[in-house]
Design an enzyme around this catalytic site. Structure first.
Site, PDB file in Angstrom:
ATOM      1  N   GLY A  39       8.750 -13.038  -4.962  1.00  0.00           N
ATOM      2  CA  GLY A  39       9.916 -14.045  -5.280  1.00  0.00           C
ATOM      3  C   GLY A  39      10.941 -13.777  -4.181  1.00  0.00           C
ATOM      4  O   GLY A  39      11.302 -12.525  -3.970  1.00  0.00           O
ATOM      5  N   PRO A  63       9.094 -18.519   7.220  1.00  0.00           N
ATOM      6  CA  PRO A  63      10.128 -17.733   7.485  1.00  0.00           C
ATOM      7  C   PRO A  63      11.378 -18.686   7.805  1.00  0.00           C
ATOM      8  O   PRO A  63      12.582 -18.228   7.307  1.00  0.00           O
ATOM      9  CB  PRO A  63       9.840 -17.055   8.876  1.00  0.00           C
ATOM     10  N   ILE A 101       5.760 -13.384   3.170  1.00  0.00           N
ATOM     11  CA  ILE A 101       6.732 -14.536   3.638  1.00  0.00           C
ATOM     12  C   ILE A 101       5.955 -15.931   3.928  1.00  0.00           C
ATOM     13  O   ILE A 101       5.663 -15.740   5.181  1.00  0.00           O
ATOM     14  CB  ILE A 101       7.887 -14.133   4.651  1.00  0.00           C
ATOM     15  N   GLY A 120      19.363 -26.129  -8.747  1.00  0.00           N
ATOM     16  CA  GLY A 120      19.135 -25.655 -10.338  1.00  0.00           C
ATOM     17  C   GLY A 120      19.803 -24.353 -10.704  1.00  0.00           C
ATOM     18  O   GLY A 120      20.733 -24.023 -11.211  1.00  0.00           O
ATOM     19  N   PHE A 121      19.169 -23.276 -10.087  1.00  0.00           N
ATOM     20  CA  PHE A 121      19.786 -21.963 -10.110  1.00  0.00           C
ATOM     21  C   PHE A 121      19.648 -21.542 -11.556  1.00  0.00           C
ATOM     22  O   PHE A 121      20.367 -20.496 -12.073  1.00  0.00           O
ATOM     23  CB  PHE A 121      21.355 -21.603  -9.678  1.00  0.00           C
ATOM     24  N   GLU A 141      15.893 -14.926  -5.651  1.00  0.00           N
ATOM     25  CA  GLU A 141      17.070 -14.137  -6.639  1.00  0.00           C
ATOM     26  C   GLU A 141      17.406 -13.018  -5.799  1.00  0.00           C
ATOM     27  O   GLU A 141      18.660 -12.637  -5.795  1.00  0.00           O
ATOM     28  CB  GLU A 141      16.731 -14.045  -7.887  1.00  0.00           C
TER      29      GLU A 141
END
Lengths: 713, 178, 330
Positions: free
Chosen positions: A667, A598, A595, A244-245, A670
């Protein structure tokens, strides 16, 4: 240390690597994406787009097309059903949704008709032969700083258009060293591998939709509003999404037209965008023109920081690529001014694209800092250490976790930075000049209030329902790990269902907020369910369900500068004779909260780093001034990195706990794409001694640098 | 659609003869997806520019989007659905799964079919653009990471799972030759 | 894509008859370029004549020590063939530098020669383009032309030929052989592609209705020491922005024989005869290589945004010829 990968989830699942739960479906071809669902009586739509960049549709000659074999309908502005005119969806008012609602052509590639036929071959041929005439008007696609139509918007989702403190000019005048440089980045296109596609049909009074979307709930809500439907009557699913990005966050033409067509024909309709249509119908990252002025003492301490950025938007909707916001939380100076300007042109409407603002903004700022380090005779990492702020430079808020310098230290150690000779243009390997570069990265840690439901089933299993989307992030697996942990049960007893609008409000896979927001809601519901069961709650035959809504929890979060950080390193080889550049290795060290998985986290981080590589060297939408259209709107013309461009790339992370944050996840979607282009560009300078401030750094630019070209301003 | 613009063809798909009537305009990709229900093969660009639709045609990799179905009459097609045998994953599939050689998964069927062919082409001694010396006297090139990267370059991955894909192909190559 | 008829030619005569009977007919080889263009509406054939059953799929030695390559030999088989790799390594390298493994398995030698330009205005049916729609103008002249021609172009068209294979074939004096209903014929590659002049829509000198049956490579001892190097905007799976096929035979420090052809600089593979003449009989050093490249590029007429191709081709020539000279000295 990364423990060995296991194929089954363990009760203490979070933090250990697990293969994707849907992995087997993906490697056997069983995973179904939006265009993969069959339906009895399925009809196929084909979108016709404008060949002019501005004007009015004069005529649509639909009669010949209607006589062609298999053609069921030709939709155009003269006959299309009306949509809600003042639509305001998840992202506010949005005139790009007004498909076939008027005769105005706002840009090249705007939908002007849609042919629906029995087969895709028939629809394509009828669409190709459909004659649309236009009253054309002069268009303006001339993106340049100083354009009279440019303005400073009040605010964008990334903050105010302008933020300022102190006296920038006075601080610059008092600085020993001043860097004043212009940077540019081109139009960039998401180009997810899966083209946008939707299938729609009515079943038992409900509109059933399979779409490719980053947020099934938001898309369903927006669709209902647009068509004036009861939101409960729209059921939208997106089980697997092929990337999607940022391009699959909104209601787009394919979906709107599929619904129009199914309403009209009373049978299932599927519409998929062609790859070229993905260059005008789903948004992109605008070009940017950026100016950075830095003033510092000889010790490299910043006195002045000014970052002015210009991006383009369409005439339909204001979208600001907030490149200049990057410095607001990264670097302090007594004189501090950051301005995001925007220029409406006759181009398609830009949208969010992986690290909006941060990706192009970090390219300019992190390259300018490299130039400053050079001018001060300082190591680039030492320069950043000297300018580490203690509170948010603009907000004044404390940082909730700020391990940027630790990332640099660990990265420098592993990359071998200490042995680096700072002089540019002095290392050779055959025909190649070799250089290394570094840059910082940061991405804000946001969260949205969402809902989740966890059910204890009578058979002892648990079902988690949440309208999350797994667009390749690994969310399905990570969320299951989080549910297993919160329920404290055997993994085999937990089943997670996602991507179904009936599961309720749950934000989108976007803004690096998905797993953080969804995980929080699952955690709340699962913990409460576990407590109730521990207190002896009975499980009825239809299960015991706990619903959560993180609205209150999210509001209770103390205000702070919350970001993920990273240090990016790159080594490049440049052939000055041919202009070819090869990245030889990259390393990214990140501090990005807890995280969860991983294995998939590493994939996401390295994927983001490769986006930086690709933006630095390859990607560029080329708009033709005469036609206003792109001249390279396909995957042969729009190059992004292929296998051969990508060397061994390593991503790793530091522990990054935040005791005040109940979920602890930041997040990672990005941040890998932030700073990575700058690290590559800085390495190209170190290899060659030439600064490249315009992306992509193409062979022709290496052969004849922009500053040597005639007419370069 | 008239008789002269459509044909009855037989394709041997994943070992099974499949007879169907196709519009001559129908590509092998659309025939697989829309006529035979084999949607594992993906449409990424429909112009041979991404590799998502890679299948094996008579054992060799090809992009199904530029192959007209009518012109594939009588030929053997292996799609991603035919790679695992009796539910047992092929070593290439195992390696993609275990090493996370994908993210969104959309390019994955094409990557895997391409990787199967890369192993065959390498075993047959074919050189690539990464091969320093293409002369037969130089002997077959070793399947280095650079060789894998070049040979897999016809399969784009926008999630950019490239490093893990290369690791997966290398691991599978070892498993297959072992 | 309009509806079309499809015929599988049983033999050469059948293929030629089918092609002659229908002006809107096109031969179908691998289809990698033709089907692509049909989807864009650039090609709209009424009939496709599939050549797959024709006996044109072999690579055979010729009596004089050259090679005859059938028109339906795939790019992959061409590049993998031991005789090609041994005697014309630059040809194998050129083919391997093109497209992708998948496309090379499909694409044929004949189709590769006949592939159309990748100019973005040619492939966009809405744009002016004299090659696609004679008289409509050339949008590239004042538009995007970073990868357009610097040599041999005309004000009517500045598109470049996209083939890598043809560049190596040009360096080795390949001859295109064809059949017509009136009998066979042949065209040296140097005459196969027409000059652009005012008719860019006419790309080859093939007679109407002719079908390429193969390519003949004459014996060329110099080709055993040859190389193809391609520069592009990513490391693989992209068309050239400049490429070079070179072969060098040095005897007693003097250039005995040299072959040089440039790719992505003209509407056809550009045999650099001026450069070859400048080098033959002279020293094999970097200065001579640079002077030779400059001699060839003296005729270049760059546009505002493709002038980089001049230093690119010059540097490529020096770099590749220097490598060949160094290898010869070992």
């Amino acid at each position: 240390m990364t423990p060995a990968t296991t194929t089954g989830l363990a009760p203490r699942a979070v933090g250990t690597p697990h293969v994707r739960l849907e992995g087997r479906d993906k490697v056997t071809g069983a995973a179904r994406y939006a265009a993969d669902f069959p339906a009895d009586g399925l009809a196929h739509g084909w979108i016709v787009t404008s060949t002019v960049a501005r004007g009015r549709i004069a005529s649509v000659d639909d009669l010949p097309a209607l006589k062609m074999p298999g053609v069921l309908a030709v939709l155009h502005h003269g006959n299309a059903p009306r949509l809600k005119e003042d639509f305001a969806g998840t992202f506010g008012p949005d005139a790009t949704t007004q498909i076939l609602q008027h005769d105005r052509v706002p840009h090249a590639g705007w939908p002007v008709a849609c042919v629906v036929a029995e087969t895709p071959e028939q629809a394509r041929e009828a669409a190709e032969t459909l004659v649309v005439t236009y009253d054309t008007e002069p268009h303006d696609v001339d993106f340049r700083p100083g354009h009279p139509a440019a303005y400073t918007p009040d605010a964008s989702p990334a903050g105010p258009g302008r933020a300022e403190k102190g006296d920038v000019e006075a601080e610059l005048a008092a600085s020993d060293v001043v860097v004043d440089a212009h940077y540019s980045t081109p139009e960039l296109y998401h180009n997810a591998m899966e083209p946008h596609a939707a299938m729609a049909y009515w079943d038992d009074g409900r509109l059933e939709v399979v779409d490719t979307t980053q947020g099934a709930y938001a898309t369903a809500q927006d669709l209902a509003q647009l068509f004036g439907l009861d939101p409960a009557s729209v059921h939208l699913r997106s089980e697997h999404v092929g990337g999607g990005f940022g391009s699959k966050a909104q209601v787009r033409a394919h979906l709107i037209l599929a619904v129009m067509a199914t309403n009209l024909l009373g049978r299932p309709v599927r519409i998929a965008l062609t790859r070229p249509q993905m260059f005008s119908l789903i948004g992109h990252r605008s070009r940017t023109a950026q100016r950075v002025r830095l003033g510092a003492g000889t010790d490299g301490r910043l006195r002045a920081l000014e970052h002015t950025a210009l991006s383009a938007t369409s005439t339909l909707r204001e979208f600001v690529e907030p490149s200049a916001a990057y410095g607001r939380t990264m670097y302090d100076a007594n004189g501090h001014r950051t301005v995001n300007n925007v220029l409406p042109l006759d181009v398609p409407t830009p949208t969010y694209m992986r690290a909006p603002g941060e990706a192009p903004g970090s390219f300019a700022m992190e390259c300018a800092l490299d130039e400053l380090a050079e001018r001060c005779g300082l190591d680039p990492i030492a320069l950043r250490a000297r300018n580490e702020p203690s509170v948010g430079p603009v907000s004044g808020l404390p940082y909730a976790g700020h391990r940027l310098l630790d990332c640099f230290a660990e990265g420098a150690r592993r990359f071998g930075w200490a042995e680096r000779d700072p002089r540019p243009g002095v290392r050779r390997d055959g025909r190649w000049l070799i250089g290394t570069g570094t840059a910082a990265a940061s991405f804000f840690t946001g969260v949205f209030p969402v809902t989740a439901a966890v059910t204890a089933n009578a058979d002892g299993t648990f079902t988690v329902r949440i309208t999350a989307a797994d667009i390749g992030t690994g969310a399905r697996t990570a969320l299951t790990q989080l549910a297993v942990e919160a329920l404290d049960v055997e993994p085999s007893r937990v089943r997670l269902l996602i991507a179904d609008s009936d599961f309720g409000n749950a934000w989108l896979a976007g803004g690096s907020m998905g797993t953080r927001s969804w995980g929080w809601a699952i955690q709340l519901a699962a913990r409460e369910l576990r407590e109730r069961l521990a207190l002896g709650a009975a499980v009825p035959a239809d299960g015991l369900t706990v619903r959560s809504d993180t609205e209150q929890a999210v509001r209770a979060l103390a205000a702070a500068e919350r970001h993920a950080y990273g240090a990016q390193f790159a080594e490049v080889a440049v052939d000055p004779g041919t202009g070819e550049i090869r990245v030889r290795r990259m390393l990214g060290i990140f501090a990005a909260g807890r995280i969860v998985n991983p294995l998939t986290a590493r994939s996401q981080l390295t994927g983001g780093m490769i986006w930086g590589l690709s933006a630095a060297l390859h990607e560029e939408g080329i708009r033709d001034a005469a036609s206003g259209a792109l001249v390279n709107a396909d995957l042969a013309g729009y190059h992004y990195a292929a296998h051969a461009d990508v060397p061994a790339i390593e991503a790793d992370w530091l522990d990054d706990p935040d005791p005040d944050d109940p979920v602890g996840i930041k997040g990672i979607g990005e941040i890998g794409a932030v700073g990575s282009a700058a690290a590559v560009a800085n390495a190209v300078w170190h290899a060659t001694g030439v600064r490249h401030r315009d992306l992509p750094i193409r062979p022709d630019r290496v052969l004849i640098p922009e500053q040597e070209r005639a007419g370069h301003s | 659609m008239t008789a002269s613009t459509s044909s009855v063809i037989t394709l041997h798909v994943n070992g099974e003869p499949r007879t169907l009537t196709v519009d001559h305009r129908t590509t092998l990709l659309d025939a697989l997806r829309e006529h035979l229900g084999l949607t594992g093969t993906k449409k990424g660009c429909d112009h041979g520019q991404c590799g998502a639709c890679t299948v094996l045609l008579d054992g060799r990799r090809a992009v199904a989007c530029l192959q007209l179905a009518v012109a594939a009459e009588g030929r053997a097609v292996t799609t991603i659905e035919g790679v695992a045998e009796d539910g047992r994953l092929h070593p290439v599939q195992e390696a993609f799964l275990e090493l996370d050689g994908y993210q969104c998964g959309y390019c994955t069927p094409g990557q895997i079919c391409s990787a199967l062919a890369v192993l065959d082409e390498h075993a047959a001694g074919w050189p690539s653009a990464a091969t320093a010396d293409v002369r037969p006297e130089a002997g077959p090139p070793a399947l280095t990471d650079d060789e894998i990267r070049e040979r897999m370059s016809g399969n784009l991955c926008r999630c950019s799972a490239y490093p893990a894909i290369v690791r997966a192909v290398a691991q599978a190559a070892k498993a297959v030759s072992a | 894509m309009r509806e079309f008829r499809y015929e599988r030619a049983a033999d050469m005569a059948g293929a030629l008859t089918l092609l002659a009977a229908e002006p809107g007919a096109r031969p179908l080889g691998g289809g990698t370029n033709l089907v692509d263009l049909m989807k864009n509406g650039i090609e709209r054939p009424a009939l496709l004549v599939d050549l797959r059953d024709l006996p044109l799929g072999r690579i055979e030695p010729t009596a004089d020590g050259g090679l005859r390559i059938g028109a339906t030999v795939t790019n992959s088989d061409l590049a993998a063939h031991p005789d090609v790799r041994r005697r014309y390594p630059a040809l194998a390298q050129a083919v391997l530098a093109g497209a992708s493994g998948q496309l090379r398995n499909m694409a044929t030698v004949g189709g590769n020669l006949l592939q159309r330009t990748r100019c973005g205005y040619f492939t966009d049916a809405a744009a002016p383009c004299n090659k696609r729609s004679p008289g409509s103008g050339c949008a590239a002249l004042t538009g995007e032309h970073r990868n357009h021609a610097v040599l041999g172009a005309s004000p009517h068209c500045v598109a470049v030929h996209p083939s890598d294979m043809a560049v190596a074939l040009a360096a080795f004096d390949a001859v295109v052989v064809y059949e017509t209903l009136d009998g066979p014929g042949e065209l040296p590659l140097a005459e196969f592609y027409r000059p652009v002049d005012s008719n860019p829509q006419l790309e080859t000198a093939l007679p109407p209705g002719a079908l390429i049956t193969g390519v003949v490579l004459p014996p060329a001892p110099v080709a055993a020491a040859s190389r193809y190097r391609k520069v592009r905007e990513r490391a693989s799976y992209a068309f050239a922005i400049g490429s070079l096929a070179a072969a060098l035979d040095i005897r007693d420090g003097i250039v005995h024989d040299v072959r040089l052809a440039f790719g992505a600089v003209a509407s056809r593979p550009w045999r650099a005869r001026q450069a070859e003449r400048a080098l033959t009989g002279g020293p094999a050093d970097a200065a001579a290589f640079a002077a030779a490249a400059d001699a060839e590029l003296a005729a270049a007429r760059p546009l505002p945004h493709n002038g980089y191709k001049l230093p690119l081709m010059r540097n490529l020539a020096v770099s590749v010829l220097t490598e060949l000279a160094e290898e010869a000295a070992r």
